[in-house]
Scaffold this motif. Sequence first.
Motif, PDB file in Angstrom:
ATOM      1  N   MET A 105       0.822  -1.209   0.000  1.00  0.00           N
ATOM      2  CA  MET A 105       0.000   0.000   0.000  1.00  0.00           C
ATOM      3  C   MET A 105       0.858   1.262   0.000  1.00  0.00           C
ATOM      4  O   MET A 105       0.465   2.283  -0.567  1.00  0.00           O
ATOM      5  N   ALA A 106       2.019   1.202   0.644  1.00  0.00           N
ATOM      6  CA  ALA A 106       2.934   2.355   0.594  1.00  0.00           C
ATOM      7  C   ALA A 106       3.363   2.587  -0.851  1.00  0.00           C
ATOM      8  O   ALA A 106       3.427   3.727  -1.320  1.00  0.00           O
ATOM      9  N   ALA A 107       3.635   1.510  -1.581  1.00  0.00           N
ATOM     10  CA  ALA A 107       4.038   1.624  -2.985  1.00  0.00           C
ATOM     11  C   ALA A 107       2.901   2.217  -3.817  1.00  0.00           C
ATOM     12  O   ALA A 107       3.101   3.153  -4.608  1.00  0.00           O
ATOM     13  N   ILE A 108       1.680   1.692  -3.622  1.00  0.00           N
ATOM     14  CA  ILE A 108       0.536   2.129  -4.434  1.00  0.00           C
ATOM     15  C   ILE A 108       0.176   3.582  -4.117  1.00  0.00           C
ATOM     16  O   ILE A 108      -0.066   4.393  -5.020  1.00  0.00           O
ATOM     17  N   SER A 109       0.165   3.954  -2.830  1.00  0.00           N
ATOM     18  CA  SER A 109      -0.194   5.352  -2.534  1.00  0.00           C
ATOM     19  C   SER A 109       0.889   6.312  -3.016  1.00  0.00           C
ATOM     20  O   SER A 109       0.573   7.401  -3.495  1.00  0.00           O
ATOM     21  N   THR A 110       2.152   5.907  -2.931  1.00  0.00           N
ATOM     22  CA  THR A 110       3.221   6.772  -3.436  1.00  0.00           C
ATOM     23  C   THR A 110       3.095   6.954  -4.946  1.00  0.00           C
ATOM     24  O   THR A 110       3.305   8.047  -5.483  1.00  0.00           O
ATOM     25  N   LEU A 111       2.714   5.880  -5.634  1.00  0.00           N
ATOM     26  CA  LEU A 111       2.496   5.954  -7.083  1.00  0.00           C
ATOM     27  C   LEU A 111       1.447   7.013  -7.425  1.00  0.00           C
ATOM     28  O   LEU A 111       1.666   7.887  -8.276  1.00  0.00           O
ATOM     29  N   PHE A 112       0.288   6.968  -6.734  1.00  0.00           N
ATOM     30  CA  PHE A 112      -0.785   7.925  -7.047  1.00  0.00           C
ATOM     31  C   PHE A 112      -0.404   9.353  -6.648  1.00  0.00           C
ATOM     32  O   PHE A 112      -0.628  10.286  -7.399  1.00  0.00           O
ATOM     33  N   PHE A 113       0.194   9.514  -5.459  1.00  0.00           N
ATOM     34  CA  PHE A 113       0.537  10.869  -5.027  1.00  0.00           C
ATOM     35  C   PHE A 113       1.660  11.476  -5.872  1.00  0.00           C
ATOM     36  O   PHE A 113       1.801  12.684  -5.939  1.00  0.00           O
ATOM     37  N   THR A 114       2.458  10.633  -6.524  1.00  0.00           N
ATOM     38  CA  THR A 114       3.541  11.148  -7.364  1.00  0.00           C
ATOM     39  C   THR A 114       3.045  11.582  -8.738  1.00  0.00           C
ATOM     40  O   THR A 114       3.447  12.618  -9.258  1.00  0.00           O
ATOM     41  N   PHE A 115       2.174  10.771  -9.337  1.00  0.00           N
ATOM     42  CA  PHE A 115       1.845  11.006 -10.747  1.00  0.00           C
ATOM     43  C   PHE A 115       0.439  11.535 -11.004  1.00  0.00           C
ATOM     44  O   PHE A 115       0.097  11.843 -12.150  1.00  0.00           O
ATOM     45  N   CYS A 116      -0.423  11.593  -9.976  1.00  0.00           N
ATOM     46  CA  CYS A 116      -1.793  12.090 -10.170  1.00  0.00           C
ATOM     47  C   CYS A 116      -2.021  13.379  -9.389  1.00  0.00           C
ATOM     48  O   CYS A 116      -2.405  13.335  -8.228  1.00  0.00           O
ATOM     49  N   PRO A 117      -1.796  14.537  -9.968  1.00  0.00           N
ATOM     50  CA  PRO A 117      -2.044  15.778  -9.230  1.00  0.00           C
ATOM     51  C   PRO A 117      -3.550  16.001  -9.023  1.00  0.00           C
ATOM     52  O   PRO A 117      -4.358  15.414  -9.738  1.00  0.00           O
ATOM     53  N   PRO A 118      -3.915  16.840  -8.035  1.00  0.00           N
ATOM     54  CA  PRO A 118      -5.332  17.161  -7.845  1.00  0.00           C
ATOM     55  C   PRO A 118      -5.947  17.649  -9.158  1.00  0.00           C
ATOM     56  O   PRO A 118      -5.305  18.396  -9.902  1.00  0.00           O
ATOM     57  N   GLY A 119      -7.168  17.185  -9.439  1.00  0.00           N
ATOM     58  CA  GLY A 119      -7.841  17.586 -10.674  1.00  0.00           C
ATOM     59  C   GLY A 119      -7.586  16.627 -11.824  1.00  0.00           C
ATOM     60  O   GLY A 119      -8.218  16.734 -12.869  1.00  0.00           O
ATOM     61  N   SER A 120      -6.680  15.684 -11.634  1.00  0.00           N
ATOM     62  CA  SER A 120      -6.424  14.714 -12.710  1.00  0.00           C
ATOM     63  C   SER A 120      -7.293  13.477 -12.495  1.00  0.00           C
ATOM     64  O   SER A 120      -8.003  13.356 -11.502  1.00  0.00           O
ATOM     65  N   SER A 121      -7.237  12.558 -13.458  1.00  0.00           N
ATOM     66  CA  SER A 121      -8.033  11.344 -13.326  1.00  0.00           C
ATOM     67  C   SER A 121      -7.161  10.111 -13.554  1.00  0.00           C
ATOM     68  O   SER A 121      -6.040  10.211 -14.064  1.00  0.00           O
ATOM     69  N   PHE A 122      -7.690   8.985 -13.120  1.00  0.00           N
ATOM     70  CA  PHE A 122      -7.043   7.701 -13.406  1.00  0.00           C
ATOM     71  C   PHE A 122      -8.120   6.668 -13.669  1.00  0.00           C
ATOM     72  O   PHE A 122      -9.225   6.757 -13.144  1.00  0.00           O
TER      73      PHE A 122
END
Length: 416
Positions: A105-122
């Motif tokens: 989960m540390a890996a997955i949350s770091t992935l999202f917080f690194t590459f998905c800025p507020p206002g973006s989508s995935f």
Amino acid sequence: MRSTTRKPSYVVRPPTAVLTRGFDPRLSVGSVRPAVFRSSTYVFSSPESAERAFSIALGRTHSVQGESVDLIYSRLSHPNAEILEDQIVPLEAGATSAAVFNSGMAAISTLFFTFCPPGSSFVYTTPVYGGTHHLIHQILDSFGMLGIPVPAGNTAALTRAITEAKNLRIVFIETPANPTLKMTDLSAAAAAARAHPNLPLVAVDNTFMGPTFQHPIAHQADLAVYSGTKFLSGFSDMLAGVIIGRDSELIATLRGTRAILGNILQPDECWMLNGRLPTVSLRMNRQSKNAQRIAEALAAHPKIKTMNYPTLFDDPEQIRIRDEQCRFPGSILSFDLHGGKRAAFDFLRRLKITHDAVSLGGVESLACHPATTTHSEMCEEDLRAAGISDGLVRISVGVEDARDLLHEFREALDAI
Ligand SMILES: *Cc1c(COP(=O)(O)O)cnc(C)c1O
């Protein structure tokens, strides 16, 4: 890590590379296996080296090929992380570098917080791991990161969702899906992502099949994400996470976030996980053989409504994806029992060798009831749509003798 002596002069295969690269015994007083370096901080060889190390760590400049950069402070990196990150790379075909985290989960949350800025989508596939589901709905959503769900295995819906998404940064795929084993086409997802104007990253949670049976980067994904807690470590005795990538710049960016979130894998855990790497394919092969024997032997049992296991797929699209993507069927199976929750609980209560526990991938067999445990945050409607019924039991098969497991599963099924 750092300088390397006596390298083979030809390219060796993964099971050899995992034992020969990334570690120089001379830097650990000749020890055949790495030592553990528990220091929180490192002595600089000169003030100039300290300045250079900070410039590189903060991304102001890049190290040159073969340069030995001073270590700084263990939250940024430490020798055991460097050794592990080097040694794990050959296990993921097409990868060039890796970053280790203190849980999946540390890996997955770091992935999202690194590459998905507020206002973006995935875009992400469903069902998804329970922790990832919680992260998406309870945390990312409130930071203004819009998650667009797509049912696992639906190639047309996935392609459409990627094509139509605005400000798309990540396509996050878990394949096979947990606990239904539905497979998602990685090459199709990568092709749609490459055609999108935002060039979103394709990240694959490869915990179930990797790094032995499925190689996302070879199918054009950018990043393979792991809960190292599962097959990689293999003994249900530690937590770890890993992200492995084709592009070392992406991994360097993730390490930058990791340094600030403070979720690097600690030296002792790196050392433990490092020692488990040479046996991961041995364990997974044995576990997969066991699971296949069990799934195929039990599929026709009168108490079982449906058995979910890759060799038993009957949908031609699922068979096609399986044959393109997976070398072996893996060691996770699930089945839907006649009699719903009561039958499932009754089955679990009767097991003696297999423990009733969440998690998977260890040498010991584990069984659980997803609807009331790992997937209990999903609403009724989503559970039904994903095929996670009240009678569904998930089993992670270990390295025990398959005949003993089959014996206890048959006895428990007969007695329901
Ligand atoms: C366990 C698991 C995770 C989370 O990993 P932790 O190490 O428990 O944080 C993520 N994805 C999948 C598929 C998992 O099985």
